[in-house]
Design an enzyme around this catalytic site. Structure first.
Site, short mmCIF file in Angstrom:
data_model
loop_
_atom_site.label_atom_id
_atom_site.label_comp_id
_atom_site.label_asym_id
_atom_site.label_seq_id
_atom_site.Cartn_x
_atom_site.Cartn_y
_atom_site.Cartn_z
CE1 TYR A 42 -2.17 2.34 -5.91
CE2 TYR A 42 -1.08 3.18 -7.87
CZ TYR A 42 -1.85 2.22 -7.25
OH TYR A 42 -2.29 1.14 -7.96
NE ARG A 69 -6.68 2.60 -0.22
CZ ARG A 69 -5.83 3.00 -1.15
NH1 ARG A 69 -5.52 4.28 -1.27
NH2 ARG A 69 -5.30 2.14 -1.99
CG HIS A 70 -5.27 -0.63 3.14
ND1 HIS A 70 -4.24 -0.08 2.42
CD2 HIS A 70 -6.15 -1.09 2.23
CE1 HIS A 70 -4.49 -0.22 1.14
NE2 HIS A 70 -5.64 -0.83 0.99
NE ARG A 155 -4.49 -3.86 0.61
CZ ARG A 155 -4.51 -4.89 -0.25
NH1 ARG A 155 -3.68 -5.90 -0.08
NH2 ARG A 155 -5.36 -4.89 -1.25
CE LYS A 270 -9.43 3.56 -6.35
NZ LYS A 270 -9.19 2.21 -6.85
CG HIS A 330 -9.91 -3.20 0.75
ND1 HIS A 330 -8.59 -3.58 0.70
CD2 HIS A 330 -10.54 -4.12 1.52
CE1 HIS A 330 -8.42 -4.69 1.39
NE2 HIS A 330 -9.60 -5.05 1.90
CG ASP A 331 -8.67 1.94 -3.11
OD1 ASP A 331 -8.90 0.71 -3.05
OD2 ASP A 331 -7.86 2.44 -3.92
#
Ligand SMILES: *[C@@H]1O[C@H](CO)[C@@H](O)[C@H](O)[C@H]1NC(C)=O
Ligand SMILES: *[C@@H]1O[C@H](CO)[C@@H](O)[C@H](O)[C@H]1NC(C)=O
Ligand SMILES: *[C@@H]1O[C@H](CO)[C@@H](O)[C@H](O)[C@H]1NC(C)=O
Ligand SMILES: *[C@@H]1O[C@H](CO)[C@@H](O)[C@H](O)[C@H]1NC(C)=O
Ligand SMILES: *[C@@H]1O[C@H](CO)[C@@H](O)[C@H](O)[C@H]1NC(C)=O
Length: 434
Positions: A42, A69-70, A155, A270, A330-331
Site C-alpha cells: 500500500y 502496477r495500477h 483500476r 507476496k 496487479h501486484d
C-alpha cells in the site's frame, strides 16, 4: 534510498493544482517517508534509486517491457471488511484511556470499497507516462507508437489511460497510443490450484500483532481486538492518507517499528502468495515472460500457458515491431513475473517467524502502487544486443545471466537463463488445473 522529505507532499499538492482548484496549492504534511515506505503493497510509488543512464558505449534501442502496477486505490471489498470489523470493535469500547483515540468518538469511515483508483493513483500513473516520454521519446514516433495493454480490471484500465494521457501531454499531444484490454497475461488469479499465503502471514501476525492488540485493548477497554485484526486494520492509515491527501489520524496509533512489522506481513504475503514461496507462484508469470522474450528476440510467442493464442499470433493485437511496450497489471501478478524471471531471489525462503533484515524481497520496493519493472534492450559498441532490468528505477543484479558490473547481460544469455518460462513452467502449468 528514501524519497526526500516533502516530495510526496509536493506530489499531493500538485493534485490540487491539476484539479484546477482556486485555492492555493497546499503542501501537506503527509507522513514521514521512512514510515510511508513501510506500507508494503500500500506504499505509493517512489524511486528506490536514482535512474542510472546506460553505460558509455551503449544506447537503449528498445524498451521491451514497461510493466506497471495500477496506481493507488481504495481498499478492495475484502480489505474493507477487515478494516470495518476492527474499527467497529474499537468504537464499541466503553471509554478511551489514550487521547490519540478520542477522535473515534465522532469518526465515520467513508472510503470507497471496491478497489477503484483514487485521484492520487491517477496522478502517479500520469506522472509515470510523462516520465516514460522524457526518458524514451527518442524511440517513439507517430509511426511507432507505444503498444499499451491493461488487464481487464477497471483500476488497471484507468491507470493505463491516465499513463497514456501523461505520455500524450508530454509529447504535446502528438503521440496518443491506444489501449488494448483484457484476455492477456496481465490478469491475476489465473492458476486455480495455487495456494495462499495465509499460513505464513498467520504465523507472523500472531507474533507481531498480539502486543499491538494488547496495547490498543488497554487504551480502548472492551474492544477485544485480536492479532488478526491488527494486520487487517493497519492499512486504514495508508488508505485514508492517500485518499484524503492528509495524514490519517490512525497513523499515529502505530510506531515506525510496528509499520516495519506490517511491511514484513506484506512481504510474506507476496512471497508465499505468488512469489518464490508458493509452489504455483512463479508459473503464473511464465506467459508474460514468454511474451517478453518474443518482443526481445522478434520470434513468435511460445504458446501453451496463460498466453492468449488468438491475440498473440496476430500482429495487430500482439505486434513485435514496436520500440516501447507498456503493460498495466496487479501486484500479485508482478510478484509472479519477478519470480519467473529470477529477480529478487532469496538465500533462503522468508522465515514467517523472523524477518531477515538483509532480505531483498520487500513489497514496498517490489510492487508499490504504480510500481514498475522496465526491461531495456541496449545496443553496445561492436557487440551483441544487451538487456538490463530496472525495478522502480533500481538497476537489478542479473546473476542468473551473468550480468557485468553495469547490470548488463547479453540478450543471448538472458534468453538462455529463462529456461523455466521457455519450458512453460516445466510441468507446473498443468498443476494449476489438475
Ligand atoms: C461530528 O462530526 C461532524 C462531521 O465531521 C460534525 O458536523 C459534528 O459537529 C461533529 N460532532 C461533534 C459532537 O463533534
Ligand atoms: C484517470 O483515472 C480516473 C480514476 O481515478 C478515471 O476516472 C479517469 O477516467 C482516468 N483518466 C483518463 C484520462 O483516462
Ligand atoms: C475474454 O474472453 C472471454 C472468454 O474466454 C470473453 O467472455 C470475454 O468477453 C473476453 N474479454 C475481453 C475484454 O475481450
Ligand atoms: C482470447 O482473447 C479473445 C479476444 O479478447 C477472446 O475472445 C478469447 O475468448 C480469448 N481466449 C481465451 C482462451 O481466453
Ligand atoms: C469483549 O470480551 C468480553 C469478555 O470476553 C465480553 O464481555 C465483551 O462483550 C467483549 N466485547 C466485545 C465488543 O466483543
Amino acid at each position: 534510498m528514501l524519497l526526500p522529505l516533502g516530495a510526496i507532499a509536493l506530489l499531493f499538492s500538485q493534485i490540487h493544482a491539476c484539479a484546477g482548484s482556486a485555492a492555493p496549492p497546499v503542501i501537506t504534511q503527509f507522513a514521514p517517508p521512512a514510515v510511508q515506505h513501510s506500507w508494503a503493497a500500500y506504499t505509493p510509488y517512489f524511486a528506490v534509486e536514482p535512474y542510472t543512464p546506460p553505460p558509455e558505449g551503449c544506447r537503449i534501442d528498445q524498451v521491451r517491457a514497461f510493466l506497471q502496477r495500477h496506481g493507488a486505490r481504495f481498499p478492495t471489498s475484502g480489505a474493507s471488511t477487515g478494516i470495518l470489523t476492527a474499527l467497529n470493535k474499537l468504537q464499541s469500547a466503553t471509554s478511551f484511556t489514550d487521547p490519540r483515540l478520542d477522535f473515534l468518538r465522532n469518526y465515520t469511515y467513508a472510503l470507497g470499497k471496491n478497489g477503484d483508483l483514487i485521484p492520487f493513483g491517477a496522478f502517479q500513473s500520469e506522472e509515470a507516462g510523462k516520465e516514460a516520454y522524457a526518458r524514451y521519446s527518442h524511440l517513439v514516433s507517430p509511426q511507432n507508437l507505444p503498444f499499451v495493454r491493461a488487464s481487464s480490471a477497471e483500476r488497471t484500465v484507468d491507470s493505463a489511460t491516465n499513463w497514456t494521457l501523461g505520455f500524450s501531454i508530454a509529447s504535446n499531444h502528438v503521440l496518443n497510443p491506444p489501449l488494448a484490454v483484457g484476455n492477456d497475461t496481465l490478469d491475476d488469479s489465473m492458476c486455480p490450484n495455487a495456494g495462499s499465503s495465509d499460513a505464513q502471514t498467520g504465523v507472523w501476525t500472531a507474533i507481531y500483532g498480539a502486543p499491538i492488540a494488547a496495547r490498543l485493548n488497554a487504551a480502548a477497554p472492551g474492544a477485544n481486538l485480536t492479532a488478526a485484526d491488527i494486520s487487517a486494520f493497519i492499512p486504514i492509515c495508508p488508505f485514508e492518507s492517500a485518499a484524503k491527501d492528509a495524514t490519517s489520524p490512525f497513523c499515529a496509533l502505530f510506531t515506525p517499528a510496528e509499520f516495519a512489522q506490517f511491511e514484513y506481513f506484506g512481504d510474506l504475503d507476496k512471497f508465499y502468495g505468488t512469489g518464490y514461496g508458493q509452489p504455483l507462484g512463479r508459473v503464473q508469470g511464465v506467459g508474460y515472460v514468454n511474451e517478453l522474450l518474443a518482443r526481445l528476440t522478434g520470434a513468435p510467442v511460445r504458446l501453451g500457458t496463460q498466453v492468449n493464442a488468438t491475440l498473440d499470433t496476430d500482429p495487430t493485437t500482439f505486434p513485435l515491431s514496436r520500440a516501447l511496450y507498456a503493460d498495466f497489471t496487479h501486484d500479485n501478478q508482478m510478484a509472479a513475473i519477478y519470480a519467473a524471471l529470477g529477480l529478487f531471489a532469496q538465500r533462503a525462503p522468508l522465515d514467517p517467524a523472523a524477518p531477515d533484515a538483509r532480505r531483498t524481497w520487500v513489497a514496498s520496493r517490489l510492487t508499490p502502487f504504480s510500481g514498475r519493472m522496465v526491461v531495456e534492450r541496449l545496443a553496445c559498441a561492436g557487440g551483441a544486443p544487451h538487456v538490463r532490468v530496472l525495478v522502480n528505477d533500481a538497476l537489478q543484479p542479473l546473476e542468473f545471466c551473468g550480468s557485468d558490473r553495469d547490470g548488463l547481460c547479453t540478450l543471448a544469455a538472458f534468453v538462455a537463463s529463462q529456461a523455466y518460462a521457455r519450458g512453460n513452467g516445466l510441468g507446473d502449468f498443468a498443476k494449476c488445473f489438475t
